[in-house]
Scaffold this active site. Structure first.
Site, PDB file in Angstrom:
ATOM      1  N   ASN A   7       0.873  -1.185   0.000  1.00 55.41           N
ATOM      2  CA  ASN A   7       0.000   0.000   0.000  1.00 55.41           C
ATOM      3  C   ASN A   7       0.907   1.231   0.000  1.00 55.41           C
ATOM      4  O   ASN A   7       1.401   1.651   1.044  1.00 55.41           O
ATOM      5  CB  ASN A   7      -0.894  -0.063   1.253  1.00 55.41           C
ATOM      6  N   ARG A  91      -2.630  -1.708  -3.461  1.00 54.97           N
ATOM      7  CA  ARG A  91      -3.690  -0.714  -3.411  1.00 54.97           C
ATOM      8  C   ARG A  91      -3.370   0.318  -4.484  1.00 54.97           C
ATOM      9  O   ARG A  91      -2.255   0.856  -4.518  1.00 54.97           O
ATOM     10  CB  ARG A  91      -3.718  -0.051  -2.031  1.00 54.97           C
ATOM     11  N   HIS A 180     -10.755   5.424  -0.566  1.00 57.21           N
ATOM     12  CA  HIS A 180     -10.730   4.570   0.627  1.00 57.21           C
ATOM     13  C   HIS A 180     -11.768   3.462   0.469  1.00 57.21           C
ATOM     14  O   HIS A 180     -12.332   2.966   1.452  1.00 57.21           O
ATOM     15  CB  HIS A 180     -11.045   5.349   1.924  1.00 57.21           C
ATOM     16  N   ILE A 207     -11.173   8.048   9.256  1.00 51.88           N
ATOM     17  CA  ILE A 207     -10.420   9.272   9.551  1.00 51.88           C
ATOM     18  C   ILE A 207      -8.978   8.894   9.849  1.00 51.88           C
ATOM     19  O   ILE A 207      -8.661   8.362  10.922  1.00 51.88           O
ATOM     20  CB  ILE A 207     -11.020  10.031  10.755  1.00 51.88           C
ATOM     21  N   ARG A 239      -4.966  18.150   3.620  1.00 52.25           N
ATOM     22  CA  ARG A 239      -5.909  18.503   2.546  1.00 52.25           C
ATOM     23  C   ARG A 239      -7.090  19.301   3.090  1.00 52.25           C
ATOM     24  O   ARG A 239      -7.606  18.990   4.164  1.00 52.25           O
ATOM     25  CB  ARG A 239      -6.427  17.224   1.861  1.00 52.25           C
ATOM     26  N   LEU A 282      -2.715  14.632  13.932  1.00 51.44           N
ATOM     27  CA  LEU A 282      -3.736  15.020  14.901  1.00 51.44           C
ATOM     28  C   LEU A 282      -3.199  15.059  16.332  1.00 51.44           C
ATOM     29  O   LEU A 282      -3.571  15.921  17.120  1.00 51.44           O
ATOM     30  CB  LEU A 282      -4.919  14.049  14.826  1.00 51.44           C
ATOM     31  N   GLU A 383      -7.476  -2.870   5.324  1.00 52.55           N
ATOM     32  CA  GLU A 383      -7.376  -2.756   3.863  1.00 52.55           C
ATOM     33  C   GLU A 383      -6.497  -3.872   3.302  1.00 52.55           C
ATOM     34  O   GLU A 383      -6.769  -4.411   2.241  1.00 52.55           O
ATOM     35  CB  GLU A 383      -6.775  -1.386   3.490  1.00 52.55           C
TER      36      GLU A 383
END
Ligand SMILES: Nc1ncnc2c1ncn2[C@@H]1O[C@H](COP(=O)(O)OP(=O)(O)O)[C@@H](O)[C@H]1O
Ligand SMILES: CC(=O)OP(=O)(O)O
Ligand SMILES: [Mg+2]
Length: 395
Positions: A7, A91, A180, A207, A239, A282, A383
């Site tokens: 990925n 991916r 996603h 998120i 973004r 974050l 994923e």
């Protein structure tokens, strides 16, 4: 059968080697800061200590090579030779309308991925390098591309279309695609199973650094927040998410920059980073807000507010919601973000159990109170496993 999943993100490469007999992870890891100073590989073999090495990684092809070496290393490796790998699943962000279902990589697939570089400037180039590096390092092995658009591609036309002259859709396939998709499909599917309700109305908040939100009924996409590119929708690490397109024209004219430069700013210098001036991560922004940094506080308020608005819109789009699910780096780990989002959802019948929210430990957890009308769930996305399953179907 052992499947390697790759990925490639803009500056990272996540991988897992999975034994598909029992879907056990033999090893997983991440290369970070690719193309920058201080590139580092963190490799975690099952049942052994994690191995961390700082090595120069000027691009993703070097990172792929380091991953394959780590997997075969006498000390922290898990296979004797790359011959043990049956196939590689990748991916891949965007292949327009040409490909959205998983497909074996051919020269034509690579050409389409290349043609879509401008639709996925942060991801498509890295995805292609990852594929080509695997072709070179493991010649003759099948590579499978699993597209991030697979889920959103089936949203109804009324959600997919931009209200611009129809000819642009006909000429260039300008529409909303959503991304996603592997994650939204996996998480909404698992939620439907968990609720035991085939037509469950589910809102998934994926998120992470990139962030998007989806509405689905019985696992089928009703709407999702990213658009033609992964720039639309929520406020993300770097973004902007939704902006009035006229903002672009105004800033381009006043700052004397090109549209390309402006898009680079919206993709790489906006979001949490742009608003807070602190970081795209974050955790850093939460820390700064705790130290009374006013812009960090504002960034967090705006970040949560955007999520709350989308949840309201998607509950309306489905005329109800059975479950709201948090996933990905922030969704799975941030207690205050989940709490602050849920604070504004009382009108839907959401009642968060504060203790349960604080005690989430890496597994799937229901964090709403027993009486909550809408279930609130934390469900770790996977994923890589979903990509490996798609890969097995094609080899
Ligand atoms: N313990 C944590 N608490 C809060 N946020 C976290 C935590 N761990 C990771 N994150 C956030 O998750 C983000 C990365 O999410 P991830 O899903 O891995 O993103 P991506 O796949 O887009 O790189 C980081 O930028 C960080 O802000
Ligand atoms: C589509 C997208 O934004 O992906 P990521 O979160 O990996 O950057
Ligand atoms: Mg991700």
């Amino acid at each position: 059968m052992k499947v390697l999943v790759i990925n490639c993100g803009s500056s990272s490469l996540k991988y897992q080697l999975i034994d598909m007999e029992n879907e056990s992870v033999l090893a997983k890891g991440i290369c970070e800061r690719i193309g920058a100073e201080g590139s580092v590989l963190t490799h975690k073999p099952a049942g052994k200590d994690k191995f961390v090495t700082e090595q120069p990684m000027p691009d993703h092809s070097v990172a792929v090579k380091l991953v394959i070496d780590a997997l075969q290393d006498p000390e922290h490796g898990v296979i004797e030779s790359a011959d043990e790998i049956t196939a590689i699943g990748h991916r891949v962000l965007h292949a327009g309308t040409v490909y959205s279902d998983a497909t074996l990589v051919t020269e034509d697939v690579k050409k389409v991925v290349r043609d879509c570089f401008d639709l996925g400037p942060l991801h498509n180039p890295a995805n292609l390098i990852g594929i080509e590096a695997c072709e070179k390092a493991m010649p003759g092995k099948p590579n499978v591309a699993v597209f991030d658009t697979a889920f959103g591609m089936n949203m109804p036309q009324k959600a997919a279309m931009y209200a611009i002259p129809y000819e642009y859709y006909e000429k260039y396939s300008i529409r909303r695609y959503g991304f996603h998709g592997t994650s939204h499909m996996f998480v909404s599917g698992e939620t439907v199973k968990l609720l035991g309700k085939d037509d469950a109305k589910v809102i998934v908040c994926h998120i992470g650094n990139g962030a998007s939100i989806s509405a689905s009924i019985g696992g089928k996409c009703v709407d999702t927040s990213m658009g033609l590119t992964p720039l639309e929708g929520l406020i993300m690490g770097t973004r902007s998410g939704d902006v009035d397109p006229a903002v672009l024209q105004f800033i381009c004219n006043h700052e004397h920059i090109s549209v390309d430069e402006m898009l680079n700013i919206l993709n790489k210098k906006s979001g949490l980073l742009g608003l807070s001036g602190v970081s795209s991560d974050l955790r850093d922004v939460v820390k700064a807000a705790g130290e009374e940094n006013e812009r960090a506080k504002l960034a967090l308020e705006a970040y949560v507010y955007r999520i709350v608005k989308y949840i309201g819109a998607y509950a309306a789009a489905m005329n109800g919601v059975d479950a709201i699910v948090f996933t990905a780096g922030v969704g799975e780990n941030s207690v205050p973000i989940r709490e602050n989002v849920c604070k504004s959802l009382g009108y839907l019948g959401v009642e968060l159990d504060k203790k349960k929210n604080e005690n989430v430990s890496g597994d799937t957890a229901i964090i709403s109170s027993d009486d909550s009308k809408v279930k609130v769930i934390v469900l770790p996305t996977n994923e890589e496993l979903a990509i490996a399953r798609e890969t097995v179907k094609l080899v």
